[in-house]
Scaffold this active site. Structure first.
Site: not given
Ligand code: ADP
Ligand code: ADP
Ligand code: ZN
Length: 214
Positions: A88, A13, A127, A160
């Site tokens: 969400r 996204k 990521r 993260r």
């Protein structure tokens, strides 16, 4: 053009939202980025949000909706925006719909970036994020020019905390339970579009442009 990005965590996204923002000249509004900036700056909101984010849980609705409703009324959002990571939950979507009704505005497209759970874990473990400017990379699929360094601002890249495998499964569960129902919600509003998010990044973007128009 007012756009919502839907899809599982790690579906792409944010990657697509940034490209949309650039092509159509509208702001990219990511609630995850807003929370991470608040955590970095040590604000009260950041402290509250972090306790939920670290566990892979959603930040409570009452801390998110007002934030977004304020943001979309800023000058730079008058011609449109792309919302990434909001709404969400159904209550967040209802809050947004109510606010837009009051403003005489509406969402034009809700784009679901569809990626099965099996592909998600790879995307998340690879990521790498820049917490300074919000840029996102992938060690294999979207590598930075220099390993570990942000192309855009030179800050160092991190995995993260919530992208560690033990938290990713929790986030997927939360997605299926609380966020996936939004697909039906926006289908009911007649604005839902789906793209196959398992394709290459550029091909996903072509599918998005085919929906939004050149
Ligand atoms: P991803 O892009 O991987 O889906 P985000 O950056 O959008 O991750 O979100 C990271 C975390 O921030 C979420 O797991 C959640 O804890 C919190 N968060 C972001 N947006 C929202 C929202 N609209 N409502 C509740 N929590 C949110
Ligand atoms: P989201 O915002 O939905 O959580 P991101 O845009 O941050 O997802 O993408 C998650 C990870 O997958 C990032 O490392 C990103 O570089 C990578 N990625 C995004 N789109 C694709 C794609 N189409 N193919 C392969 N990797 C992708
Ligand atoms: Zn950066």
């Amino acid at each position: 053009m007012r756009i919502i990005m839907l899809g599982a965590p790690g579906a792409g996204k944010g990657t697509q939202a940034k490209k949309i923002a650039e092509k159509y000249g509208i702001p990219h509004i990511s609630t995850g980025d807003i929370f991470r900036a608040n955590i970095k700056n040590g604000t009260e909101l950041g402290k509250k949000a972090k306790t939920y984010m670290d566990q892979g849980l959603l930040v409570p609705d009452e801390l998110t909706c007002d934030l977004v409703v304020d943001r979309i009324q800023k000058d730079d959002a008058q011609k449109g925006y792309v919302l990434d990571g909001f709404p969400r939950t159904i209550p967040q979507a209802e809050c947004l719909t109510d606010a837009l009704n009051k403003l005489g505005s509406k969402i034009d497209f809700a784009i679901d970036v569809d990626v099965p759970d099996e592909n998600i874990v790879n995307r998340m473990s690879g990521r790498r994020a820049c917490l300074k400017c919000g840029a996102t990379y992938h060690v294999v699929f979207a590598a930075p020019k220099t390993e570990g360094v942000c192309d855009a601002c030179g800050d160092h890249l991190v995995l993260r905390d919530d992208d560690k495998p033990e938290t990713v499964q929790k986030r997927l569960d939360v997605y299926h339970e609380q966020t996936q129902p939004l697909i039906d919600y926006y289908n009911g509003q007649g604005v839902l579009k789906s793209v196959d998010g398992t394709q290459k990044l550029e091909d996903v973007f072509q599918a998005v442009v085919a929906i939004l128009g050149e």
